[in-house]
Motif scaffolding. Structure first.
Motif, mmCIF file in Angstrom:
data_model
loop_
_atom_site.group_PDB
_atom_site.id
_atom_site.type_symbol
_atom_site.label_atom_id
_atom_site.label_comp_id
_atom_site.label_asym_id
_atom_site.label_seq_id
_atom_site.Cartn_x
_atom_site.Cartn_y
_atom_site.Cartn_z
ATOM 1 N N ALA A 41 0.826 -1.202 0.000
ATOM 2 C CA ALA A 41 0.000 0.000 0.000
ATOM 3 C C ALA A 41 0.868 1.264 0.000
ATOM 4 N N LEU A 42 1.931 1.256 0.794
ATOM 5 C CA LEU A 42 2.830 2.398 0.859
ATOM 6 C C LEU A 42 3.510 2.632 -0.486
ATOM 7 N N HIS A 43 4.050 1.579 -1.089
ATOM 8 C CA HIS A 43 4.727 1.707 -2.383
ATOM 9 C C HIS A 43 3.747 2.151 -3.468
ATOM 10 N N PHE A 44 2.567 1.555 -3.468
ATOM 11 C CA PHE A 44 1.576 1.918 -4.480
ATOM 12 C C PHE A 44 1.208 3.397 -4.366
ATOM 13 N N PHE A 45 0.960 3.869 -3.171
ATOM 14 C CA PHE A 45 0.596 5.264 -2.964
ATOM 15 C C PHE A 45 1.720 6.192 -3.417
ATOM 16 N N VAL A 46 2.929 5.904 -3.014
ATOM 17 C CA VAL A 46 4.053 6.777 -3.369
ATOM 18 C C VAL A 46 4.278 6.787 -4.875
ATOM 19 N N GLU A 47 4.284 5.601 -5.493
ATOM 20 C CA GLU A 47 4.581 5.518 -6.922
ATOM 21 C C GLU A 47 3.477 6.090 -7.806
ATOM 22 N N ASN A 48 2.225 5.967 -7.383
ATOM 23 C CA ASN A 48 1.119 6.393 -8.237
ATOM 24 C C ASN A 48 0.475 7.710 -7.833
ATOM 25 N N ILE A 49 0.682 8.152 -6.618
ATOM 26 C CA ILE A 49 0.060 9.392 -6.152
ATOM 27 C C ILE A 49 1.114 10.430 -5.799
ATOM 28 N N ALA A 50 1.979 10.096 -4.870
ATOM 29 C CA ALA A 50 2.898 11.098 -4.310
ATOM 30 C C ALA A 50 3.906 11.628 -5.323
ATOM 31 N N ILE A 51 4.511 10.774 -6.128
ATOM 32 C CA ILE A 51 5.533 11.277 -7.047
ATOM 33 C C ILE A 51 5.002 11.563 -8.453
ATOM 34 N N ASN A 52 3.709 11.526 -8.634
ATOM 35 C CA ASN A 52 3.101 11.898 -9.909
ATOM 36 C C ASN A 52 3.032 13.420 -9.968
ATOM 37 N N ALA A 53 3.731 14.024 -10.920
ATOM 38 C CA ALA A 53 3.810 15.487 -11.018
ATOM 39 C C ALA A 53 2.436 16.133 -11.184
ATOM 40 N N ASN A 54 1.504 15.440 -11.773
ATOM 41 C CA ASN A 54 0.162 16.001 -11.969
ATOM 42 C C ASN A 54 -0.594 16.159 -10.648
ATOM 43 N N ASN A 55 -0.137 15.484 -9.605
ATOM 44 C CA ASN A 55 -0.814 15.548 -8.309
ATOM 45 C C ASN A 55 -0.158 16.542 -7.347
ATOM 46 N N ALA A 56 0.956 17.150 -7.751
ATOM 47 C CA ALA A 56 1.760 17.971 -6.841
ATOM 48 C C ALA A 56 0.991 19.133 -6.226
#
Length: 173
Positions: A41-56
């Motif tokens: 869950a942590l990896h999925f969130f970071v890879e798909n949400i946190a480091i996605n520039a469109n979500n910054a």
């Protein structure tokens, strides 16, 4: 090692995640430990949400809205409309074809057995002499027939949907 105190809420979320992983065992290579689930869950969130520039620049509610709206895009709605139009047009063409196949002769000469048919409007000569009417010109008979057909088809689809929603019972309203 991180200690996580599980309240009822956290346990519910964990169980939902665990159920999802059980349905998709390849996500964790069939490792169902609590730490594997949290790590995934942590990896999925970071890879798909946190480091996605469109979500910054999105705040939490905007991010939640974006995730919820991910399935319905503008191109999907355009494609859905195009498919509905194709469905209607194919239904109309099948109806017209059926009418053509059911054509009844205008007359039969009993003396020589000659069957007289009207000119088939679906032939190259007819197209060359009179042009090809399409459903795009609202002033011709084909377009008017198509519009009436779409109204009837829409009504029938609504009746079918209502029939299925009411468990096969239709009231005469």
């Amino acid at each position: 090692m991180i200690g996580i105190k599980n309240s009822r809420d956290e346990e519910w979320y964990f169980q939902q995640m665990k159920h999802w992983i059980e349905r998709h065992p390849n996500a964790l290579n069939a490792k169902f430990s609590r730490s594997s689930v949290y790590k995934f869950a942590l990896h999925f969130f970071v890879e798909n949400i946190a480091i996605n520039a469109n979500n910054a620049r999105l705040n939490y509610s905007e991010l939640a809205q974006k995730v919820n709206d991910a399935n319905s895009t503008k191109s999907d709605s355009k494609l859905t409309a195009q498919l509905a139009n194709v469905e209607n047009l194919l239904g109309f063409l099948l109806t017209m074809q059926q009418r053509q196949l059911e054509y009844i002769p205008e007359g039969v000469n009993l003396e020589n057995g000659f069957v007289k048919y009207a000119i088939n409007p679906i032939n190259p000569t007819e197209f060359q002499q009179f042009g090809t009417p399409t459903e795009l010109n609202p002033n011709n008979e084909l377009a008017q027939s198509y519009e009436e057909y779409k109204k009837i088809r829409s009504r029938d689809k609504q009746l079918i949907q209502k029939y299925h929603q009411t468990g096969g019972q239709l009231d005469d309203d």
